[in-house]
Design a protein around this motif. Sequence first.
Motif, PDB file in Angstrom:
ATOM      1  N   GLN A  48       0.843  -1.193   0.000  1.00 35.31           N
ATOM      2  CA  GLN A  48       0.000   0.000   0.000  1.00 35.31           C
ATOM      3  C   GLN A  48       0.879   1.245   0.000  1.00 35.31           C
ATOM      4  OE1 GLN A  48      -3.461  -0.087  -0.100  1.00 35.31           O
ATOM      5  NE2 GLN A  48      -3.106  -2.277  -0.418  1.00 35.31           N
ATOM      6  N   VAL A  49       0.548   2.220  -0.860  1.00 33.03           N
ATOM      7  CA  VAL A  49       1.329   3.453  -0.903  1.00 33.03           C
ATOM      8  C   VAL A  49       1.288   4.102   0.473  1.00 33.03           C
ATOM      9  CG1 VAL A  49       1.537   5.749  -1.911  1.00 33.03           C
ATOM     10  CG2 VAL A  49       1.039   3.795  -3.374  1.00 33.03           C
ATOM     11  N   TYR A  50       2.473   4.468   0.957  1.00 36.70           N
ATOM     12  CA  TYR A  50       2.665   5.016   2.295  1.00 36.70           C
ATOM     13  C   TYR A  50       2.876   6.526   2.243  1.00 36.70           C
ATOM     14  CZ  TYR A  50       4.840   5.281   6.975  1.00 36.70           C
ATOM     15  OH  TYR A  50       5.150   5.575   8.276  1.00 36.70           O
ATOM     16  N   GLY A  51       3.702   6.976   1.279  1.00 43.55           N
ATOM     17  CA  GLY A  51       3.990   8.390   1.153  1.00 43.55           C
ATOM     18  C   GLY A  51       4.962   8.654   0.024  1.00 43.55           C
ATOM     19  N   VAL A  52       5.242   9.958  -0.170  1.00 39.81           N
ATOM     20  CA  VAL A  52       6.107  10.393  -1.262  1.00 39.81           C
ATOM     21  C   VAL A  52       7.099  11.406  -0.699  1.00 39.81           C
ATOM     22  CG1 VAL A  52       6.184  11.492  -3.531  1.00 39.81           C
ATOM     23  CG2 VAL A  52       4.190  10.120  -2.882  1.00 39.81           C
ATOM     24  N   ASP A  67      -2.428  11.632   0.792  1.00 41.05           N
ATOM     25  CA  ASP A  67      -3.517  12.579   1.060  1.00 41.05           C
ATOM     26  C   ASP A  67      -3.258  13.455   2.277  1.00 41.05           C
ATOM     27  OD1 ASP A  67      -4.948  11.615  -1.135  1.00 41.05           O
ATOM     28  OD2 ASP A  67      -5.843  10.023   0.075  1.00 41.05           O
ATOM     29  N   ASP A  68      -2.011  13.884   2.470  1.00 42.33           N
ATOM     30  CA  ASP A  68      -1.665  14.736   3.604  1.00 42.33           C
ATOM     31  C   ASP A  68      -0.905  15.951   3.094  1.00 42.33           C
ATOM     32  OD1 ASP A  68      -1.473  15.600   6.214  1.00 42.33           O
ATOM     33  OD2 ASP A  68       0.008  14.109   6.822  1.00 42.33           O
ATOM     34  N   THR A  69      -0.685  16.908   3.976  1.00 43.49           N
ATOM     35  CA  THR A  69       0.066  18.105   3.610  1.00 43.49           C
ATOM     36  C   THR A  69       1.561  17.787   3.540  1.00 43.49           C
ATOM     37  OG1 THR A  69       0.271  18.758   5.915  1.00 43.49           O
ATOM     38  CG2 THR A  69      -1.603  19.662   4.679  1.00 43.49           C
ATOM     39  N   CYS A  70       2.280  18.601   2.794  1.00 49.20           N
ATOM     40  CA  CYS A  70       3.723  18.423   2.668  1.00 49.20           C
ATOM     41  C   CYS A  70       4.433  18.933   3.911  1.00 49.20           C
ATOM     42  CB  CYS A  70       4.236  19.189   1.454  1.00 49.20           C
ATOM     43  SG  CYS A  70       3.765  18.430  -0.108  1.00 49.20           S
ATOM     44  N   CYS A 129       2.059  19.194  -3.710  1.00 50.29           N
ATOM     45  CA  CYS A 129       1.668  19.446  -2.322  1.00 50.29           C
ATOM     46  C   CYS A 129       0.235  19.958  -2.240  1.00 50.29           C
ATOM     47  CB  CYS A 129       2.615  20.451  -1.676  1.00 50.29           C
ATOM     48  SG  CYS A 129       4.280  19.814  -1.501  1.00 50.29           S
ATOM     49  N   THR A 130      -0.483  19.470  -1.224  1.00 52.10           N
ATOM     50  CA  THR A 130      -1.859  19.881  -1.037  1.00 52.10           C
ATOM     51  C   THR A 130      -2.043  20.764   0.175  1.00 52.10           C
ATOM     52  OG1 THR A 130      -2.312  17.908   0.280  1.00 52.10           O
ATOM     53  CG2 THR A 130      -2.739  17.764  -2.084  1.00 52.10           C
TER      54      THR A 130
END
Length: 136
Positions: A48-52, A67-70, A129-130
Amino acid sequence: MRALILSLLAMTGALLSGTAGQAQTNLTGKEFEAYATGKTLTYASNGQVYGVEQYLPNRRVRWAFVDDTCRIGHWYEDAGEICFIYEHDATPQCWTFQMDGGKLMARFVSEPPATELNEVNQTTEPLACTGPDIGV
């Protein structure tokens, strides 16, 4: 004679398994920097994708969970580990990195149980970034 044959078979098996499953060595800070700088890597845990994370010059990074902020931070090498500190949390988060099939594999060492992440994608595009740290 049977004991000799069994002994030879056991030694052959040990040699073969030792060659195929040799322990990989952890990347040094210089090796990690050479591999990661200029790239944006996507990591997965258990498929499962964890982060970038985007690896910028001068050991700066931009990280985002799915789906989180940078989060902006930097990394440094400490006793064979690659440690990250982010602006929102000054607690070092230390990992060991190894190459596995031409991609990074990371193990979290700061606290058990150890999280293992595997590189599943890489690009030279900046991290999208969101949150409040939008931009390059």
